[in-house]
Motif scaffolding. Structure first.
Motif, PDB file in Angstrom:
ATOM      1  N   GLN A 108      45.908  71.180  43.222  1.00  0.00           N
ATOM      2  CA  GLN A 108      45.439  69.957  43.795  1.00  0.00           C
ATOM      3  C   GLN A 108      46.640  69.549  44.900  1.00  0.00           C
ATOM      4  N   ARG A 109      47.834  69.635  44.491  1.00  0.00           N
ATOM      5  CA  ARG A 109      48.890  69.289  45.589  1.00  0.00           C
ATOM      6  C   ARG A 109      48.810  70.219  46.842  1.00  0.00           C
ATOM      7  N   GLN A 138      46.269  71.585  47.856  1.00  0.00           N
ATOM      8  CA  GLN A 138      45.055  70.814  48.773  1.00  0.00           C
ATOM      9  C   GLN A 138      45.245  69.691  49.415  1.00  0.00           C
ATOM     10  N   TYR A 139      46.298  69.059  49.077  1.00  0.00           N
ATOM     11  CA  TYR A 139      46.666  67.679  49.550  1.00  0.00           C
ATOM     12  C   TYR A 139      47.468  67.863  50.806  1.00  0.00           C
ATOM     13  N   HIS A 140      48.454  68.993  50.450  1.00  0.00           N
ATOM     14  CA  HIS A 140      49.563  69.164  51.653  1.00  0.00           C
ATOM     15  C   HIS A 140      48.614  69.650  52.883  1.00  0.00           C
ATOM     16  N   LEU A 164      43.845  62.336  53.524  1.00  0.00           N
ATOM     17  CA  LEU A 164      44.411  61.655  52.386  1.00  0.00           C
ATOM     18  C   LEU A 164      44.332  60.326  52.033  1.00  0.00           C
ATOM     19  N   LEU A 219      40.984  59.921  50.527  1.00  0.00           N
ATOM     20  CA  LEU A 219      40.953  60.361  48.897  1.00  0.00           C
ATOM     21  C   LEU A 219      41.760  59.342  48.088  1.00  0.00           C
ATOM     22  N   TRP A 220      42.811  58.770  48.838  1.00  0.00           N
ATOM     23  CA  TRP A 220      43.445  57.589  48.029  1.00  0.00           C
ATOM     24  C   TRP A 220      42.210  56.525  47.625  1.00  0.00           C
ATOM     25  N   ILE A 263      49.354  62.053  46.090  1.00  0.00           N
ATOM     26  CA  ILE A 263      49.089  61.675  47.606  1.00  0.00           C
ATOM     27  C   ILE A 263      50.120  60.672  47.977  1.00  0.00           C
TER      28      ILE A 263
END
Length: 509
Positions: free
Chosen positions: A309-310, A312-314, A321, A324-325, A483
């Motif tokens: 997941q991290r 994908q966020y990066h 982002l 997503l938040w 995030i």
């Protein structure tokens, strides 16, 4: 000593019971129970004494096999073996057998756990856990882990079939086996800790290799180290112990990859993380080893999912982002029950012609943020994400002085398109603040409304009559949210920095 206890106890129990039941007219054999209790007490005492002596006189077992263990585990396993023979001779856990069988089972579990306590006590006295086993070689650590596994395996031979009809016996044995499993894992921790420095070096090489170097080549040093390290452990450890060590090593790999992903996030957001994601998939196949290593269910563990997941966020741009938040906050809103510790807000919202109409009616039980125990609350309204509503601006209610249950009864309109409101991401964000004159306003709570569900957006029916909705107010609690962490690392991105600054004001004290 234990064999003599076993044979003596079996002989006396069998002969005496046979003699008793051969005597006519005898109503019960309760007079014989003290003798059983005495023998069981002697058996347990002598078994514990033998385990203590075995640990004190411990020495390696010499043999042709490469897998190593020591004499203390052999002696403890022998105690458990002879106790099991006696236990089976008097009927095990079969219904209707003498209560002494349960006592003997308790003694066996106590013997195994006593051995584990002695081993861990000795290691703790040597500073083994504080210095991560630096005073012992890898082979010595493997011997300790094997010893605990030998004893656990011996106790597990009180198999489930024989204790399946007795819940107490089953829980007793499984509880002891679980404790031995945990002790074995703890003793093996230094094996994973020692692997961290070379793993860190190999993962660094993987992550910071030239972009032109294919991932399959960049990962070679890491795979070579893992192959050598795990081959040695596979040679020295028993199969179950090796599986535990393999799982610990995999978690160490995931943590090192995670560290590299976070450290390089702002510098190489695309190629960097794309390579790490490719490498992660290759590593998973390596650890799985076509079914000979860890099962895929254990490879794709919680740490794996968090790391994936991290990554994908990066790789996501800042705008994504932020959305997503917002999606997370909508999910939190749906999970937050009434009443909320931060109070609630009562609103009415609907789409009418070319406008989204929002009526801020009132709030109740707003948290006190002034020294007088009250607040001066007002509400800020905003449509998000900005991608859907680029021309809208924040709107604000009037301030209600010195109250925790303010009444506003104010109406606001946002000129927006119906198409934008029908987007699943379209959200009305409401934040309640306490007005301060000399200092910055204090955050009291926030609430979110998915616009696509409000009357008039997905229905042509007239919006009236409308029922107001009460929303629980929320505050942020997870300061380690991935995030937020990743956005904070983008210190050259103004949008990311502004968002992080804004959210930091909303964390619960």
């Amino acid at each position: 000593m234990i064999p003599s206890i076993k044979s003596g106890l079996c002989f006396i129990l069998k002969k005496t019971i046979a003699h008793l039941f051969a005597r006519p007219g005898l109503p019960s054999v309760k007079w014989f129970e003290p003798l059983i209790d005495r023998w069981l007490a002697v058996t347990k005492t002598m078994a514990l004494q033998r385990v203590r002596a075995a640990v004190e006189l411990d020495r390696p077992v010499d043999g042709e096999h490469i897998v190593k263990h020591s004499t203390s585990s052999v002696d403890t396993a022998a105690c458990l073996y002879h106790m099991r023979l006696v236990w089976r001779s008097i009927g095990g856990a079969e219904e209707g057998t003498l209560g002494g069988s349960v006592r003997l089972l308790e003694a066996a579990c106590a013997t195994a756990l006593h051995y584990a306590d002695l081993v861990h006590g000795a290691l703790a006295d040597q500073g083994y856990y504080e210095n991560h086993g630096q005073n012992k070689s890898t082979e010595e650590i493997c011997t300790i882990v094997n010893n605990l596994e030998y004893v656990r395996r011996s106790l597990s031979e009180y198999d489930d079939e024989q204790i399946s009809n007795d819940d107490n016996s089953r829980q007793l044995v499984r509880g002891a086996l679980g404790t031995l499993e945990c002790r074995s894992i703890r003793a093996a921790v230094p094996l994973a800790v020692r692997a961290r420095p070379p793993l860190r070096k190999a993962v660094f090489h993987l992550a910071w290799s030239p972009d032109s170097l294919p991932t399959q080549q960049a990962i070679t040093p890491l795979l070579e180290y893992l192959d050598q390290h795990l081959s040695s452990l596979n040679t020295w450890l028993l199969p179950r112990a090796f599986t535990r060590a393999l799982a610990a090593c995999w978690n160490a790999v995931l943590k090192e990859v995670s560290n590299q992903a976070d450290s390089g996030g702002a510098e190489k957001p695309r190629v960097y993380h794309h390579r790490l994601k490719e490498a992660l998939d290759l590593l998973a196949e390596f650890i799985h080893a076509e079914g000979k290593g860890l099962p895929m269910t254990e490879v794709h563990n919680t740490e794996w999912k968090r790391l994936e997941q991290r990554m994908q966020y990066h790789q996501a741009p800042t705008e994504e982002l932020l959305e997503l938040w917002l999606e997370d906050r909508l999910t939190d809103q749906g999970r937050t029950p009434l009443p909320s510790p931060y109070g609630s807000i009562l609103i009415r919202v609907y789409f009418n012609h070319d406008s989204l109409c929002v009526e801020i009616l009132s709030a109740r039980d707003v948290i006190p943020l002034d020294p007088n125990g009250l607040s001066d609350p007002f509400v800020v309204l905003e449509l998000l994400p900005k991608r859907l509503f680029p021309k809208t601006h924040e709107q604000t209610t009037n301030v209600q002085k010195k109250t925790l249950n303010p009444v506003w009864d104010e109406c606001f309109e946002f000129a927006v398109s119906l198409e934008a409101c029908r987007s699943p991401q379209a959200t009305l964000a409401l934040s309640v603040w306490d007005r301060d004159v000399l200092t910055a306003d204090d955050f009291a709570g926030e609430a979110f409304v998915p616009i696509s569900r409000v009357p008039g957006v997905n229905s042509h029916a007239p919006p009236d009559p409308l029922r107001p909705i009460e929303l629980p107010l929320m505050q942020l609690h997870d300061r380690g949210h991935p995030i937020l962490q990743i956005l904070e690392s983008r210190n050259t991105d103004k949008m990311a920095m502004d968002f992080v600054k804004k959210q930091k004001l909303r964390f619960a004290e």
